[in-house]
Design an enzyme around this catalytic site. Structure first.
Site, PDB file in Angstrom:
ATOM      1  N   LYS A  93      27.341  -5.717 -15.792  1.00 28.45           N
ATOM      2  CA  LYS A  93      26.418  -4.930 -14.958  1.00 28.45           C
ATOM      3  C   LYS A  93      26.859  -3.474 -14.995  1.00 28.45           C
ATOM      4  O   LYS A  93      28.046  -3.185 -15.187  1.00 28.45           O
ATOM      5  CB  LYS A  93      26.473  -5.438 -13.506  1.00 28.45           C
ATOM      6  CG  LYS A  93      25.265  -5.074 -12.687  1.00 28.45           C
ATOM      7  CD  LYS A  93      24.166  -6.094 -12.840  1.00 28.45           C
ATOM      8  CE  LYS A  93      22.919  -5.711 -12.066  1.00 28.45           C
ATOM      9  NZ  LYS A  93      21.876  -6.745 -12.221  1.00 28.45           N
TER      10      LYS A  93
HETATM   11  P1  NAD Z   1      12.860  -2.076  -8.233  1.00 34.91           P
HETATM   12  O1  NAD Z   1      13.674  -0.858  -8.084  1.00 34.91           O
HETATM   13  O2  NAD Z   1      11.771  -2.133  -9.250  1.00 34.91           O
HETATM   14  O3  NAD Z   1      12.207  -2.470  -6.819  1.00 34.91           O
HETATM   15  C1  NAD Z   1      12.942  -2.640  -5.649  1.00 34.91           C
HETATM   16  C2  NAD Z   1      11.929  -2.743  -4.516  1.00 34.91           C
HETATM   17  O4  NAD Z   1      12.613  -3.084  -3.310  1.00 34.91           O
HETATM   18  C3  NAD Z   1      11.194  -1.439  -4.239  1.00 34.91           C
HETATM   19  O5  NAD Z   1       9.865  -1.735  -3.856  1.00 34.91           O
HETATM   20  C4  NAD Z   1      11.967  -0.868  -3.041  1.00 34.91           C
HETATM   21  O6  NAD Z   1      11.189   0.030  -2.267  1.00 34.91           O
HETATM   22  C5  NAD Z   1      12.262  -2.134  -2.303  1.00 34.91           C
HETATM   23  N1  NAD Z   1      13.369  -2.084  -1.357  1.00 34.91           N
HETATM   24  C6  NAD Z   1      14.623  -1.582  -1.560  1.00 34.91           C
HETATM   25  N2  NAD Z   1      15.336  -1.757  -0.430  1.00 34.91           N
HETATM   26  C7  NAD Z   1      14.517  -2.384   0.459  1.00 34.91           C
HETATM   27  C8  NAD Z   1      14.677  -2.818   1.792  1.00 34.91           C
HETATM   28  N3  NAD Z   1      15.832  -2.664   2.433  1.00 34.91           N
HETATM   29  N4  NAD Z   1      13.617  -3.421   2.407  1.00 34.91           N
HETATM   30  C9  NAD Z   1      12.446  -3.607   1.762  1.00 34.91           C
HETATM   31  N5  NAD Z   1      12.247  -3.196   0.493  1.00 34.91           N
HETATM   32  C10 NAD Z   1      13.263  -2.594  -0.130  1.00 34.91           C
HETATM   33  O7  NAD Z   1      13.929  -3.264  -8.459  1.00 34.91           O
HETATM   34  P2  NAD Z   1      13.658  -4.681  -9.104  1.00 34.91           P
HETATM   35  O8  NAD Z   1      13.958  -4.596 -10.554  1.00 34.91           O
HETATM   36  O9  NAD Z   1      12.367  -5.205  -8.613  1.00 34.91           O
HETATM   37  O10 NAD Z   1      14.861  -5.515  -8.462  1.00 34.91           O
HETATM   38  C11 NAD Z   1      14.756  -6.116  -7.172  1.00 34.91           C
HETATM   39  C12 NAD Z   1      15.859  -7.145  -7.016  1.00 34.91           C
HETATM   40  O11 NAD Z   1      15.727  -8.133  -8.052  1.00 34.91           O
HETATM   41  C13 NAD Z   1      17.278  -6.600  -7.146  1.00 34.91           C
HETATM   42  O12 NAD Z   1      18.132  -7.345  -6.299  1.00 34.91           O
HETATM   43  C14 NAD Z   1      17.635  -6.904  -8.600  1.00 34.91           C
HETATM   44  O13 NAD Z   1      19.028  -7.000  -8.809  1.00 34.91           O
HETATM   45  C15 NAD Z   1      16.947  -8.243  -8.761  1.00 34.91           C
HETATM   46  N6  NAD Z   1      16.659  -8.614 -10.160  1.00 34.91           N
HETATM   47  C16 NAD Z   1      15.891  -7.812 -10.976  1.00 34.91           C
HETATM   48  C17 NAD Z   1      15.599  -8.230 -12.263  1.00 34.91           C
HETATM   49  C18 NAD Z   1      14.692  -7.435 -13.176  1.00 34.91           C
HETATM   50  O14 NAD Z   1      14.349  -7.953 -14.253  1.00 34.91           O
HETATM   51  N7  NAD Z   1      14.265  -6.243 -12.799  1.00 34.91           N
HETATM   52  C19 NAD Z   1      16.121  -9.438 -12.745  1.00 34.91           C
HETATM   53  C20 NAD Z   1      16.889 -10.229 -11.900  1.00 34.91           C
HETATM   54  C21 NAD Z   1      17.140  -9.804 -10.604  1.00 34.91           C
END
Ligand code: NAD
Length: 419
Positions: free
Chosen positions: A107
């Site tokens: 990561k």
């Molecule tokens: P992103 O940056 O595209 O979106 C994050 C979203 O969460 C945004 O809408 C943001 O405003 C919101 N957010 C942040 N803090 C918040 C809070 N306290 N309350 C409510 N909303 C909040 O990120 P993403 O890629 O969608 O990732 C989201 C989660 O999924 C993370 O934990 C990431 O590690 C996990 N994840 C992502 C992927 C991927 O392919 N992108 C894969 C596996 C896991």
């Protein structure tokens, strides 16, 4: 023990799973897996569009590479820490092992607020990170991908920076996944995590004897994972009654119009002022009426404080580490079916593996191939986890971790010891 530290939580989950292995593996081998192989802290000093040099900190963690090169996204957030990145790298080791792709866990983190950067400055920062992290990023060492705060476009800039540094038009092999399709990305990667969350949610609803069609769903987070999960669940007939992002939380028991929310968030940068449903408190949203709850934002959202108040029958962990170990125990006791993160959001890394093989073998896959392989893998692994949980009388999280640990331990033993 309840704690707000993602790393402590990851280690508590690890220790619980290690205990389920029944002493088959050496204590020293398990001790080795409790810690990362390598943690690096970088200082980035890009010159931004205001003409000044700015100082940023970045982290790269390689947790384990027994099954293959380290895989894991780049998180850009003002509050990310080296310990968070270590916890997330550790989770990637288990996720890759569980979903059955030949990768280890890694990561990266860049301490910056993407919402405060202009697109040009973000590009400069990403390129600067790539140049400084060049020795870590390689198809045989560590292959990054998008995570919170980074996206497909950023991955395109990473590939271009590496190709440019080598004086080539492209890279030989896959240095980064989640790129634009035109640059060697794979169709459907952008939607893969959310799609996988929806497939796992559908399987879980069937497993508890509930119907996804018409079921009220709340999704926390409306980014890459959350918004796609909403769209995929709505396409499968679910009723999205609540959504939130960092700026706004809204709820309407009659159902929200997901397409309109997505269009609004795209043009306004957030859900603030979207005008649908009634505005509710972001923390309160998690406790509102629904059958399926999808935390898809960030870590430590379901804690000992609110786990007893959650009304959902299924919690699908779209985010990494959204539930603390104490909350997990409460949900388990209350018979809430939890789809643990290392299974629920593994669709992203599974499709990243397809992108990696496509680029290595210079093939082209269609979105239909990708979708059907994702659907099958998610359903097979869901079945395996539920079967293991039932057979060994474990929670779904412990069963997932048990399966993952078994395969990492077996790979480590198969490799033998390097003197
Ligand atoms: P992103 O940056 O595209 O979106 C994050 C979203 O969460 C945004 O809408 C943001 O405003 C919101 N957010 C942040 N803090 C918040 C809070 N306290 N309350 C409510 N909303 C909040 O990120 P993403 O890629 O969608 O990732 C989201 C989660 O999924 C993370 O934990 C990431 O590690 C996990 N994840 C992502 C992927 C991927 O392919 N992108 C894969 C596996 C896991």
């Amino acid at each position: 023990m309840a704690t707000e530290s993602m790393l402590e939580n990851a280690r508590v989950n690890f220790d619980r799973a290690a205990a389920t292995l029944g002493g088959v593996y050496d204590a020293e081998l398990l001790r080795k897996l409790r810690f990362p192989k390598e943690r690096s802290e970088l200082r980035l000093t890009p010159q931004l569009s205001d003409g000044n040099v700015h100082v940023f900190t970045a982290y790269i963690v390689h947790h384990n590479n027994s099954l293959g090169p380290c895989k894991g996204g780049i998180r850009m957030s003002p509050s990310v820490t080296l310990d968070d990145i270590t916890a997330l790298a550790m989770e990637m080791t288990w996720k890759c092992a569980l979903i059955g792709v030949p990768f280890g866990g890694g990561k990266s983190g860049i301490v910056a607020d993407p919402r405060q950067l202009t697109p040009d400055d973000k590009q400069t920062l990403i390129r600067n990170f790539t140049r400084n992290a060049h020795r870590h990023i390689n198809p045989l060492v560590y292959i990054p991908a998008p995570d919170m705060g980074t996206n497909e476009q950023d991955m395109g800039h990473i590939k271009d920076t590496i190709a440019y540094s080598n004086g080539h038009a492209t890279t030989q092999g896959c240095y980064v996944t989640g790129k634009p399709v035109l640059l060697g990305g794979i169709p459907g990667r952008g939607k893969a995590t959310g799609r996988g969350v929806a497939i796992a949610s559908d399987a879980a609803m069937k497993h508890i004897g509930a119907d996804l069609k018409g079921a009220p769903v709340i999704v926390q987070g409306f980014g890459n994972v959350g918004a796609v999960t909403c769209a995929e669940l709505a396409a499968r007939g679910a009723r999205i009654v609540g959504v939130s992002d960092i700026a706004e939380a809204v709820y309407d028991e009659r159902g929200l119009d997901v397409d309109r929310l997505m269009a609004y968030a795209r043009s306004n940068g957030s859900l603030k002022g979207c005008g649908q449903g009634r505005v509710v408190s972001p923390e309160g949203l998690l406790e509102m009426a629904c059958v399926l709850l999808v935390p898809a934002a960030t870590g430590n959202q379901i804690t000992a404080e609110n786990a007893g108040k959650i009304q959902a029958r299924v919690v699908a962990e779209g985010a990494n580490g959204p539930t603390t170990p104490d909350a997990d125990a409460i949900l388990h006791k209350r018979n809430v079916f939890v789809i643990p993160d290392i299974l629920c959001n593994a669709g992203g890394v599974f499709v990243s593996y397809l992108e990696y093989t496509q680029e290595t073998q210079q093939e082209q896959m269609t979105e239909e191939d990708v979708k059907s392989r994702l659907e099958k893998r998610m359903r097979d692994k869901f079945k395996l986890v539920v079967g293991t949980a039932e057979k060994q009388r474990l929670s779904t999280r412990d069963a997932s971790m048990h399966l993952a640990l078994e395969s990492v331990c077996a790979a480590t033993v198969a490799r033998g010891n390097l003197p």
